[in-house]
Every structure is written in C-alpha cells, then in structure tokens.
Scaffold this motif. Structure first.
Motif, mmCIF file in Angstrom:
data_model
loop_
_atom_site.group_PDB
_atom_site.id
_atom_site.type_symbol
_atom_site.label_atom_id
_atom_site.label_comp_id
_atom_site.label_asym_id
_atom_site.label_seq_id
_atom_site.Cartn_x
_atom_site.Cartn_y
_atom_site.Cartn_z
ATOM 1 N N LEU A 142 28.905 3.625 -34.848
ATOM 2 C CA LEU A 142 27.864 3.164 -35.766
ATOM 3 C C LEU A 142 27.534 4.215 -36.825
ATOM 4 O O LEU A 142 27.107 3.880 -37.927
ATOM 5 C CB LEU A 142 26.597 2.786 -34.997
ATOM 6 C CG LEU A 142 26.656 1.469 -34.222
ATOM 7 C CD1 LEU A 142 25.407 1.296 -33.370
ATOM 8 C CD2 LEU A 142 26.830 0.297 -35.171
ATOM 9 N N THR A 174 32.123 4.729 -40.390
ATOM 10 C CA THR A 174 32.519 3.418 -40.892
ATOM 11 C C THR A 174 34.017 3.277 -40.686
ATOM 12 O O THR A 174 34.806 3.823 -41.450
ATOM 13 C CB THR A 174 32.178 3.267 -42.389
ATOM 14 O OG1 THR A 174 30.774 3.480 -42.554
ATOM 15 C CG2 THR A 174 32.549 1.899 -42.889
ATOM 16 N N THR A 180 36.653 0.179 -39.235
ATOM 17 C CA THR A 180 36.949 -1.113 -38.626
ATOM 18 C C THR A 180 37.865 -0.939 -37.422
ATOM 19 O O THR A 180 37.753 -1.679 -36.447
ATOM 20 C CB THR A 180 37.614 -2.042 -39.663
ATOM 21 O OG1 THR A 180 36.810 -2.051 -40.841
ATOM 22 C CG2 THR A 180 37.755 -3.441 -39.145
ATOM 23 N N ASP A 208 35.758 0.102 -34.451
ATOM 24 C CA ASP A 208 34.977 -1.069 -34.031
ATOM 25 C C ASP A 208 35.840 -2.030 -33.217
ATOM 26 O O ASP A 208 35.429 -2.503 -32.151
ATOM 27 C CB ASP A 208 34.410 -1.806 -35.241
ATOM 28 C CG ASP A 208 33.396 -0.989 -36.021
ATOM 29 O OD1 ASP A 208 33.086 0.147 -35.600
ATOM 30 O OD2 ASP A 208 32.910 -1.492 -37.047
ATOM 31 N N VAL A 257 29.711 -3.286 -31.424
ATOM 32 C CA VAL A 257 29.514 -2.525 -32.658
ATOM 33 C C VAL A 257 29.452 -3.447 -33.885
ATOM 34 O O VAL A 257 28.564 -3.274 -34.723
ATOM 35 C CB VAL A 257 30.597 -1.429 -32.807
ATOM 36 C CG1 VAL A 257 30.468 -0.712 -34.136
ATOM 37 C CG2 VAL A 257 30.496 -0.431 -31.663
ATOM 38 N N ARG A 312 26.237 -3.511 -36.369
ATOM 39 C CA ARG A 312 26.380 -3.146 -37.784
ATOM 40 C C ARG A 312 25.521 -4.031 -38.681
ATOM 41 O O ARG A 312 25.149 -3.642 -39.770
ATOM 42 C CB ARG A 312 27.837 -3.254 -38.221
ATOM 43 C CG ARG A 312 28.646 -2.085 -37.760
ATOM 44 C CD ARG A 312 29.823 -1.846 -38.674
ATOM 45 N NE ARG A 312 30.662 -0.810 -38.111
ATOM 46 C CZ ARG A 312 30.445 0.481 -38.237
ATOM 47 N NH1 ARG A 312 29.416 0.910 -38.919
ATOM 48 N NH2 ARG A 312 31.242 1.361 -37.691
ATOM 49 N N ARG A 313 25.211 -5.213 -38.213
ATOM 50 C CA ARG A 313 24.395 -6.142 -39.005
ATOM 51 C C ARG A 313 22.955 -5.654 -39.167
ATOM 52 O O ARG A 313 22.179 -6.253 -39.906
ATOM 53 C CB ARG A 313 24.403 -7.523 -38.355
ATOM 54 C CG ARG A 313 25.754 -8.163 -38.357
ATOM 55 C CD ARG A 313 25.732 -9.568 -37.805
ATOM 56 N NE ARG A 313 27.091 -9.950 -37.440
ATOM 57 C CZ ARG A 313 27.453 -10.388 -36.269
ATOM 58 N NH1 ARG A 313 26.563 -10.562 -35.312
ATOM 59 N NH2 ARG A 313 28.711 -10.699 -36.026
ATOM 60 N N ARG A 345 21.204 0.871 -38.259
ATOM 61 C CA ARG A 345 22.323 1.161 -37.353
ATOM 62 C C ARG A 345 22.477 2.653 -37.112
ATOM 63 O O ARG A 345 22.943 3.066 -36.059
ATOM 64 C CB ARG A 345 23.615 0.564 -37.882
ATOM 65 C CG ARG A 345 24.203 1.289 -39.065
ATOM 66 C CD ARG A 345 25.483 0.594 -39.537
ATOM 67 N NE ARG A 345 25.942 1.142 -40.788
ATOM 68 C CZ ARG A 345 26.964 1.976 -40.904
ATOM 69 N NH1 ARG A 345 27.616 2.364 -39.838
ATOM 70 N NH2 ARG A 345 27.324 2.416 -42.100
#
Length: 175
Positions: free
Chosen positions: A79, A82, A84, A87, A147, A151-152, A157
């Motif tokens: 978190l 960054t 992907t 995640d 995760v 992230r939302r 976060r």
C-alpha cells in the motif's frame, strides 16, 4: 458481492467437495486392497482408524498464522508503494492459501466421514478450529482486505499501510 468473490467461493466449495470425495474414495480403495489384496505391505501398514493427523499438525504448527502475519506486513508495504505486480502477487497468494486450507478441510472432512461410516467414530471438530480461523482470515485477505480493495481508500491507504506494517509482527506474536 463481486463476481471475483463469487468465483472464489465457488472454487472453495468445489475444492472442499473434490477433496472430501477423493479422500473417501482413496480410503475405501485402501480398505478394499487391505481386505482383498492379500498381503500388500504398503497397504497393510496404513492406519485407517487414526484421526486425520495431518490437519492438526499443519494448523497447530503456526504455518497459517505466520503466512497471515507476513501477508499483512506485505500488504502494508504494497500500500505504501505503487506496484500492480506486488498487488497481484499478494492477491494470488491469499487466494491460493485459502484454497489449500479448504483442501485440507475437505481431506479432514472426508476422513471423518469415512471413520463415521466404517467405525462409528465420534466426530471431533476441535482440531479443525485453527484451520477454520485461517480460512476466514485468508478469505478476508483475498476479498475485502485485499490490497486492490484497500487502494480504493485513496490517500488514507498510506495510514492503513503503516498500520498493517505494524500489525503484521503483532499478529505473529498474538497468533
């Protein structure tokens, strides 16, 4: 409930049924071989009346608690970054561990049904409690506490990430 969560629940249900059924078929196959297969040394040495000791050994060893603590810490780090790829790796890992725990529960359930049918043994679900707790924890880590879901929260976060990094080692001590 999202389609992804629904699909995961379907996979868990099928895994439980497949492993419970496979265990029953395997144990009855061993029983038939032991009774009608003459003196097969490998089959004759299998303890068919023992409880499924593999599940309490794995769950009692702290393997799932350790994985959960590391996963929570890793989620906190993810978190703060960054990526992907990180995640997705954490999401796949939590789903995989959830499926493995369900497979263990299916094995234990099939073995307990076998013992109930063949020997009228009492059902003891207490050894399965750590596995059930682990299942609930990893199911949460693969759905609402994943995760991508966290992230939302936007910039919140980062605070959640720091909190998870601190919570991970505490979970290891508590669990």
């Amino acid at each position: 409930m999202s389609q992804e969560t629904t699909d995961l629940l379907k996979v868990l249900a099928v895994t439980l049924l497949v492993f419970a059924t496979s265990t029953l078929v395997m144990l009855y196959g061993i029983l038939l071989l032991a009774q009608y297969g003459a003196d097969l040394p490998m089959v004759g040495s299998l303890p068919l009346n023992a409880p499924p000791e593999l599940v309490p050994v794995l769950t009692g060893s702290g393997v799932f608690a350790t994985l959960a603590a590391v996963h929570v810490t890793g989620s906190g780090i993810a978190l703060l970054l960054t990526s992907t790829t990180i995640d997705m790796a954490l999401l796949i890992t939590s789903k995989a561990v959830t499926v493995v725990i369900m497979a263990l529960l299916g094995f234990a359930g099939g073995h307990m049904v076998y013992l109930q049918i063949t020997e009228n043994a009492a059902l003891n679900l207490n050894p399965l409690l750590p596995a059930l707790v682990g299942l609930i924890g990893f199911l949460a880590l693969s759905t609402v506490l994943s995760v991508p879901a966290l992230r939302r929260l936007g910039n919140l976060r980062y605070a959640v990430g720091v909190g998870l990094v601190i919570l991970g080692p505490l979970l290891l001590v508590w669990l």
